[in-house]
Design a protein around this motif. Structure first.
Motif, PDB file in Angstrom:
ATOM      1  N   GLN A   2       0.828  -1.209   0.000  1.00  0.00           N
ATOM      2  CA  GLN A   2       0.000   0.000   0.000  1.00  0.00           C
ATOM      3  C   GLN A   2       0.867   1.266   0.000  1.00  0.00           C
ATOM      4  N   LYS A   3       1.623   1.462   1.068  1.00  0.00           N
ATOM      5  CA  LYS A   3       2.432   2.680   1.202  1.00  0.00           C
ATOM      6  C   LYS A   3       3.903   2.315   1.366  1.00  0.00           C
ATOM      7  N   LEU A   4       4.768   3.195   0.878  1.00  0.00           N
ATOM      8  CA  LEU A   4       6.206   3.028   1.081  1.00  0.00           C
ATOM      9  C   LEU A   4       6.704   4.086   2.060  1.00  0.00           C
ATOM     10  N   HIS A   5       7.142   3.612   3.227  1.00  0.00           N
ATOM     11  CA  HIS A   5       7.755   4.484   4.224  1.00  0.00           C
ATOM     12  C   HIS A   5       9.270   4.435   4.000  1.00  0.00           C
ATOM     13  N   LEU A   6       9.861   5.556   3.660  1.00  0.00           N
ATOM     14  CA  LEU A   6      11.259   5.602   3.241  1.00  0.00           C
ATOM     15  C   LEU A   6      12.136   6.230   4.309  1.00  0.00           C
ATOM     16  N   VAL A   7      13.039   5.439   4.874  1.00  0.00           N
ATOM     17  CA  VAL A   7      14.061   5.954   5.792  1.00  0.00           C
ATOM     18  C   VAL A   7      15.322   6.142   4.957  1.00  0.00           C
ATOM     19  N   ILE A   8      15.744   7.377   4.760  1.00  0.00           N
ATOM     20  CA  ILE A   8      16.813   7.649   3.815  1.00  0.00           C
ATOM     21  C   ILE A   8      17.886   8.560   4.418  1.00  0.00           C
ATOM     22  N   GLY A   9      19.135   8.210   4.120  1.00  0.00           N
ATOM     23  CA  GLY A   9      20.288   9.010   4.502  1.00  0.00           C
ATOM     24  C   GLY A   9      21.418   8.644   3.563  1.00  0.00           C
ATOM     25  N   MET A  10      22.325   9.563   3.329  1.00  0.00           N
ATOM     26  CA  MET A  10      23.399   9.268   2.388  1.00  0.00           C
ATOM     27  C   MET A  10      24.638  10.082   2.693  1.00  0.00           C
ATOM     28  N   ALA A  11      25.736   9.699   2.071  1.00  0.00           N
ATOM     29  CA  ALA A  11      27.002  10.399   2.270  1.00  0.00           C
ATOM     30  C   ALA A  11      26.975  11.752   1.563  1.00  0.00           C
TER      31      ALA A  11
ATOM     32  N   PRO B 210       9.527   9.316  -6.491  1.00  0.00           N
ATOM     33  CA  PRO B 210       8.214   9.107  -7.119  1.00  0.00           C
ATOM     34  C   PRO B 210       7.426   7.936  -6.546  1.00  0.00           C
ATOM     35  N   VAL B 211       8.085   6.953  -5.936  1.00  0.00           N
ATOM     36  CA  VAL B 211       7.367   5.797  -5.377  1.00  0.00           C
ATOM     37  C   VAL B 211       7.243   5.885  -3.858  1.00  0.00           C
ATOM     38  N   THR B 212       7.724   6.977  -3.268  1.00  0.00           N
ATOM     39  CA  THR B 212       7.715   7.138  -1.811  1.00  0.00           C
ATOM     40  C   THR B 212       6.420   7.783  -1.344  1.00  0.00           C
ATOM     41  N   THR B 213       5.816   7.203  -0.314  1.00  0.00           N
ATOM     42  CA  THR B 213       4.615   7.775   0.290  1.00  0.00           C
ATOM     43  C   THR B 213       4.981   8.705   1.433  1.00  0.00           C
ATOM     44  N   VAL B 214       5.781   8.193   2.380  1.00  0.00           N
ATOM     45  CA  VAL B 214       6.178   8.982   3.553  1.00  0.00           C
ATOM     46  C   VAL B 214       7.692   8.889   3.729  1.00  0.00           C
ATOM     47  N   PRO B 215       8.436   9.992   3.576  1.00  0.00           N
ATOM     48  CA  PRO B 215       9.882   9.958   3.802  1.00  0.00           C
ATOM     49  C   PRO B 215      10.250  10.322   5.243  1.00  0.00           C
ATOM     50  N   TYR B 216      11.335   9.709   5.718  1.00  0.00           N
ATOM     51  CA  TYR B 216      11.907  10.015   7.031  1.00  0.00           C
ATOM     52  C   TYR B 216      13.374  10.329   6.759  1.00  0.00           C
TER      53      TYR B 216
ATOM     54  N   LEU C 172      13.821   4.971  12.068  1.00  0.00           N
ATOM     55  CA  LEU C 172      13.312   3.625  11.803  1.00  0.00           C
ATOM     56  C   LEU C 172      12.128   3.313  12.705  1.00  0.00           C
ATOM     57  N   ASP C 173      12.245   3.668  13.971  1.00  0.00           N
ATOM     58  CA  ASP C 173      11.164   3.393  14.916  1.00  0.00           C
ATOM     59  C   ASP C 173       9.886   4.119  14.510  1.00  0.00           C
ATOM     60  N   ALA C 174      10.013   5.366  14.073  1.00  0.00           N
ATOM     61  CA  ALA C 174       8.847   6.142  13.648  1.00  0.00           C
ATOM     62  C   ALA C 174       8.202   5.526  12.417  1.00  0.00           C
ATOM     63  N   ALA C 175       9.024   5.090  11.475  1.00  0.00           N
ATOM     64  CA  ALA C 175       8.490   4.482  10.260  1.00  0.00           C
ATOM     65  C   ALA C 175       7.770   3.179  10.559  1.00  0.00           C
ATOM     66  N   MET C 176       8.350   2.360  11.419  1.00  0.00           N
ATOM     67  CA  MET C 176       7.741   1.064  11.744  1.00  0.00           C
ATOM     68  C   MET C 176       6.434   1.239  12.520  1.00  0.00           C
ATOM     69  N   LYS C 177       6.354   2.245  13.358  1.00  0.00           N
ATOM     70  CA  LYS C 177       5.123   2.492  14.106  1.00  0.00           C
ATOM     71  C   LYS C 177       4.017   3.015  13.194  1.00  0.00           C
ATOM     72  N   ALA C 178       4.404   3.781  12.172  1.00  0.00           N
ATOM     73  CA  ALA C 178       3.409   4.365  11.272  1.00  0.00           C
ATOM     74  C   ALA C 178       2.958   3.392  10.193  1.00  0.00           C
ATOM     75  N   ALA C 179       3.782   2.405   9.874  1.00  0.00           N
ATOM     76  CA  ALA C 179       3.491   1.494   8.766  1.00  0.00           C
ATOM     77  C   ALA C 179       2.374   0.523   9.121  1.00  0.00           C
ATOM     78  N   GLY C 180       1.477   0.326   8.156  1.00  0.00           N
ATOM     79  CA  GLY C 180       0.416  -0.650   8.323  1.00  0.00           C
ATOM     80  C   GLY C 180       0.857  -2.026   7.866  1.00  0.00           C
ATOM     81  N   GLU C 181      -0.011  -3.014   8.049  1.00  0.00           N
ATOM     82  CA  GLU C 181       0.313  -4.402   7.710  1.00  0.00           C
ATOM     83  C   GLU C 181       0.644  -4.580   6.232  1.00  0.00           C
ATOM     84  N   SER C 182       0.057  -3.752   5.383  1.00  0.00           N
ATOM     85  CA  SER C 182       0.272  -3.882   3.939  1.00  0.00           C
ATOM     86  C   SER C 182       1.308  -2.903   3.410  1.00  0.00           C
ATOM     87  N   ASP C 183       2.010  -2.220   4.304  1.00  0.00           N
ATOM     88  CA  ASP C 183       3.010  -1.230   3.895  1.00  0.00           C
ATOM     89  C   ASP C 183       4.409  -1.840   3.893  1.00  0.00           C
ATOM     90  N   ILE C 184       5.352  -1.086   3.342  1.00  0.00           N
ATOM     91  CA  ILE C 184       6.767  -1.456   3.360  1.00  0.00           C
ATOM     92  C   ILE C 184       7.566  -0.308   3.952  1.00  0.00           C
TER      93      ILE C 184
END
Length: 420
Positions: free
Chosen positions: A314-323, A337-343, A378-390
């Motif tokens: 259903q939704k893509l929760h994106l935890v993103i960080g980079m150099a 474009p495929v991200t629903t909620v970014p962190y 990560l904790d925020a994303a996992m708490k917000a994600a539903g059973e059908s989310d990633i």
């Protein structure tokens, strides 16, 4: 003292050399000629008895897929009954993951023992080596060869760290097999700003007498590799251009190499079926599904998006960080474009500057919360994600590897010699 404790002490010693190595290089006038990296590595290997002369090599370069191909070929060799070592880069959670002997990571006690053997050699390098003390990467490569020698490996599967021509691993003799995987833009400050210059640098692993395969599909780059093989007396092979999905390309080039080496189709099938790597689109949890991916350039992020498209969610929760030195814009163009909620977050590795989460959000142009602590993201994303989310963690091995400790602690990996 336990083997795990000895290993940690050895790693602290090696990491502590980085400030000496950097200062020593600076005092000697910097590194105007990249040939120095090969010469410095060769000095180190000579000082420990030239372990690079003991093996049948498979050398693998490329921008995307080389870790997968290296691991597949190594697993096929081991499954077929060969004694084989594997050196890869980068690692996910602990440096030990860079070296494998047989089916397990190198024994931590043996690793610590080898580091102790190296200490007087490294001290000598400050006085005797024309280019001073080797880098962390060069030392680790030498340690891998020493470990392969100590465990009586016949084969050594070696993944290039960066580029090819001047990578420390290119001091090895002509490999029986060379592989160049897909080419894309990465490390441009070192390899150049065009695909041709990047491919040309990676073609530096091609040597006389080798059989060389590529999974690259662009005709102009294939021609570059074909011409280089002709000029250097190597035999050129390419996989079918009808293969489009990136993982299929990786599997096919590994199969063709394995078939050339006489490895049975049964061993090939087993390796492909059992294939799993930490932080390479790794499904590490269900309910909600959490995927860890160390993708850190546009090509690798694009490959992750391609794999997402094969999943139902259903939704893509994106935890993103980079150099800080990565092409954030191109990576974000692939994933946003495929991200629903970014962190937006960062990794906490002190030896590598991370891009500010605030700047990352500005470049993404998409609202989302900022977290200085990646574990809180990560904790925020996992708490917000539903059973059908990633929940997808992406952008850096430093980020995904650190968060992976929520499931597999570093000491568990060290003690068990595996990541799963």
């Amino acid at each position: 003292m336990s083997d795990t404790t000895s290993y940690h002490e050895a790693i602290r010693f090696l990491e502590g050399l980085s400030n000496i190595s950097t200062a020593d290089t600076y005092m000697r006038g910097g590194a105007p000629n990249p040939q120095m990296y090969l010469e410095r590595t060769q000095w180190l290997l000579s000082a420990v008895g030239n372990p690079e002369k003991n093996f049948r090599f498979i050398h693998i370069a490329g921008t995307a897929g080389k870790g997968t191909v290296s691991t597949l070929i190594h697993t096929m060799l081991v499954r077929s009954g060969k004694t084989a070592g594997l050196f890869t880069s980068p690692f996910a959670t602990t440096s030990l993951e860079k070296i494998k002997t047989g089916e397990r990571y190198v024994d931590p006690g043996l690793f610590a023992e080898l580091v102790n053997e190296l200490k007087p050699v490294l001290a000598r390098s400050l006085q005797e080596s024309p280019h001073g003390i080797p880098s962390y990467y060069e030392i680790f490569f030498a340690l891998s060869l020493m470990a392969f020698r100590r465990t009586s490996c016949e084969w050594a599967v070696i993944e290039v760290g960066c580029g090819g021509t001047y990578d420390a691993t290119n001091v090895i003799p002509a490999p029986e097999v060379g592989v160049i995987t897909t080419i894309d833009y990465d490390h441009m400050q070192l390899l150049g700003n065009t695909l041709e210059s990047i491919a040309g640098n990676k073609a530096g692993i091609i040597k006389y007498g080798s059989e060389v395969w590529t999974s690259e599909m662009r005709p102009e780059l294939r021609q570059l590799f074909r011409t280089t093989c002709e000029e250097r007396g190597a035999l050129y092979h390419e996989i079918s251009d009808s293969i489009t999905f990136y993982q299929d390309k990786n599997e096919q080039v590994a199969r063709e190499v394995a078939t050339h080496l006489g490895i049975s189709s049964a061993a090939q099938d087993w390796a492909i079926k059992a294939f799993r790597l930490p932080c390479r689109f790794e499904l590490i949890q269900d309910h909600p599904r959490v995927i860890l991916d160390g993708a850190h350039n546009a090509a690798k992020v694009g490959a992750a998006v391609a794999r997402l498209q094969k999943l139902t969610y259903q939704k893509l929760h994106l935890v993103i960080g980079m150099a800080e030195d990565k092409d954030a814009e191109k990576m974000l163009q692939e994933i946003m474009p495929v991200t629903t909620v970014p962190y937006y977050t960062r990794f906490q590795e002190i030896h590598r500057p991370a891009l500010s989460p605030q700047l990352l959000r500005e470049k993404a142009g998409k609202p989302g919360d900022i977290f200085l602590d990646p574990f809180q993201a990560l904790d925020a994303a996992m708490k917000a994600a539903g059973e059908s989310d990633i929940v997808l963690v992406i952008g850096s091995f430093y980020l995904s590897g650190a968060l992976r400790t929520c499931w597999y602690a570093e000491d568990w990996i060290i003690e068990n010699g595996r990541s799963f």
